[in-house]
Design a protein around this motif. Sequence first.
Motif, PDB file in Angstrom:
ATOM      1  N   UNK A 162       0.834  -1.205   0.000  1.00  0.00           N
ATOM      2  CA  UNK A 162       0.000   0.000   0.000  1.00  0.00           C
ATOM      3  C   UNK A 162       0.873   1.261   0.000  1.00  0.00           C
ATOM      4  N   UNK A 163       1.944   1.251   0.781  1.00  0.00           N
ATOM      5  CA  UNK A 163       2.873   2.388   0.768  1.00  0.00           C
ATOM      6  C   UNK A 163       3.499   2.565  -0.612  1.00  0.00           C
ATOM      7  N   UNK A 164       3.867   1.452  -1.242  1.00  0.00           N
ATOM      8  CA  UNK A 164       4.506   1.513  -2.562  1.00  0.00           C
ATOM      9  C   UNK A 164       3.557   2.061  -3.616  1.00  0.00           C
ATOM     10  N   UNK A 165       2.294   1.647  -3.559  1.00  0.00           N
ATOM     11  CA  UNK A 165       1.333   2.035  -4.592  1.00  0.00           C
ATOM     12  C   UNK A 165       1.063   3.534  -4.564  1.00  0.00           C
ATOM     13  N   UNK A 166       1.267   4.170  -3.402  1.00  0.00           N
ATOM     14  CA  UNK A 166       1.053   5.613  -3.321  1.00  0.00           C
ATOM     15  C   UNK A 166       2.039   6.380  -4.207  1.00  0.00           C
ATOM     16  N   UNK A 167       3.215   5.780  -4.406  1.00  0.00           N
ATOM     17  CA  UNK A 167       4.231   6.426  -5.238  1.00  0.00           C
ATOM     18  C   UNK A 167       4.016   6.131  -6.721  1.00  0.00           C
ATOM     19  N   UNK A 168       3.255   5.100  -7.013  1.00  0.00           N
ATOM     20  CA  UNK A 168       3.067   4.676  -8.404  1.00  0.00           C
ATOM     21  C   UNK A 168       1.830   5.288  -9.043  1.00  0.00           C
ATOM     22  N   UNK A 169       0.832   5.609  -8.231  1.00  0.00           N
ATOM     23  CA  UNK A 169      -0.436   6.151  -8.740  1.00  0.00           C
ATOM     24  C   UNK A 169      -0.509   7.635  -8.416  1.00  0.00           C
ATOM     25  N   UNK A 170      -0.694   8.502  -9.406  1.00  0.00           N
ATOM     26  CA  UNK A 170      -0.832   9.931  -9.124  1.00  0.00           C
ATOM     27  C   UNK A 170      -1.915  10.184  -8.079  1.00  0.00           C
ATOM     28  N   UNK A 171      -1.564  10.952  -7.043  1.00  0.00           N
ATOM     29  CA  UNK A 171      -2.467  11.321  -5.945  1.00  0.00           C
ATOM     30  C   UNK A 171      -2.749  10.148  -5.000  1.00  0.00           C
ATOM     31  N   UNK A 172      -2.318   8.944  -5.339  1.00  0.00           N
ATOM     32  CA  UNK A 172      -2.471   7.812  -4.449  1.00  0.00           C
ATOM     33  C   UNK A 172      -3.835   7.152  -4.500  1.00  0.00           C
TER      34      UNK A 172
END
Length: 513
Positions: A444-454
């Motif tokens: 979940x922490x990683x996906x925040x960096x991959x998806x704009x705005x999280x």
Amino acid sequence: MSTRIRADRVALALHNISDWKDQVRAQSTAHLMPLLALLEKGAGKEEAGSILFRETPDEFAFWDRYFHLNDGDKLKPYFNPITLRRAEAGFPHSNAATIRKNTFEGKWKGAVRTISTEGENWELSGAYADVFRTNVLTKSGQVSRVPVVDLAAMLFRAEVFDDADDARALERRFRERFPQQDVDYEKLFVFVSEDRDRVFVSDADPQDYEAAIKSALVEDVKTAAAIPHAAPPPVSLDLSDPILLQVQQLLTFGSSGIILTGAPGTGKSYYAKRIATHLVKSPKTDIFRVQFHPSYGYEDFVEGYRPAETAVSGYKIVDKTFIDACERARAVQAENGLVVLIVDEINRGDPARVFGELLTYIERNYRDDPFILPFSGREFTIPNNLVLIGTMNPFDRSISQVDAAFVRRFDHIEVSPSRDVVEGLLDAGRGFSTDQLTEIGAWFDTIQKMVPFGLGHSFFADVKNLDHLKLVWRYRMKPAAELAIDLNDGARGDVIASFDALVKRLEGAAVDA
């Protein structure tokens, strides 16, 4: 000591087979079990030639052996592992045998069938594996082979294994039970290693396979009773809750209105409702709620016209939600109570059109100052004890930038995606181990960096186990991520790959799988 397949691994196997079906030609996957029935009789062996395979009893024996449920349902005694549905008593004849004859033999030429005095004789064509691979496993140029560990876990669920056996033992037993030449097997099936503890359990531990299977099957929803009710939110918030603390600080400071802002799925509306419930004395009478949209106007929010037979003009002016909330706030002033007006999607409406002169008089310094309502012409004031709470997704690209005059009249509290909330929601469901919670939290922490705005944590609110997580990903999180990523195919592929890797880790797949 002997072992058996874990019941929860059987349920997972059914869900994984359903996932595999979505990656291939879904309608054609009905041919998998009829092919396995022939392979079990030896049709796939080298130089097998023609084998005797009788619709009765061989076809029914195959389904009775692997897909029969012993719950007394005589109308639907089988389950279909491909469709995840119950199957009627005549299913082996009406479905499995029929499609093998009509399509696999007749249309695809994957086998030759002859009739003898003893029954039907079947011989697989030399290219039967290529036929199946082309017509079932290939979709949009991509080949997705059948996951053999999932298939074997389902088929051999009640069988005994040695204590030292691992996932390879499942593959070996599958190949012994459904023999094929190596080249054909490699074309149709794929092996992915797993930790043995995720697959096997001591034979001394009872396993309810029927319950596990039924938990994975999809019921035919025809009544409201089949749809679960949403769990009501807790009545109150913990006083240490950081969002509640910020709201109360702002109200004490003298706020004209508060907007909860953040990415989709952070629970802004949920928070607004819980905060409002905490602030008021009577949630049923003291909380008002509206949702703005592009066509929403002053006449929908403050006051407007409604047809009236008794009026000379045929219309009369009526109060709308904002005035109703103000009148209720005046009624509870003597009791020192608060009234909360929640405005969801507050930035989707045109502030000047919706609020009109209220943009001035909602300010704290102008509360209780009289002004004239333009439609009715009556004098009106906005009471000091009316609390405005809005929710806003500032990253919504379907609307224009919010008016600056509107922004400065509200205080803004950011509701950010929270790993702690994710792990708390999942832990409450008791469906994940501590290690799995850590894996999901890290992802979940990683996906925040991959998806704009999280992506928000509220996506996990209904997740009770890994199967639920996969459903929420496919139908909720993945579409939201793709919308945020837009046309960046590379980033989209990275996000999808990251979730696939997470699932493999949660399922206990080997690191090199």
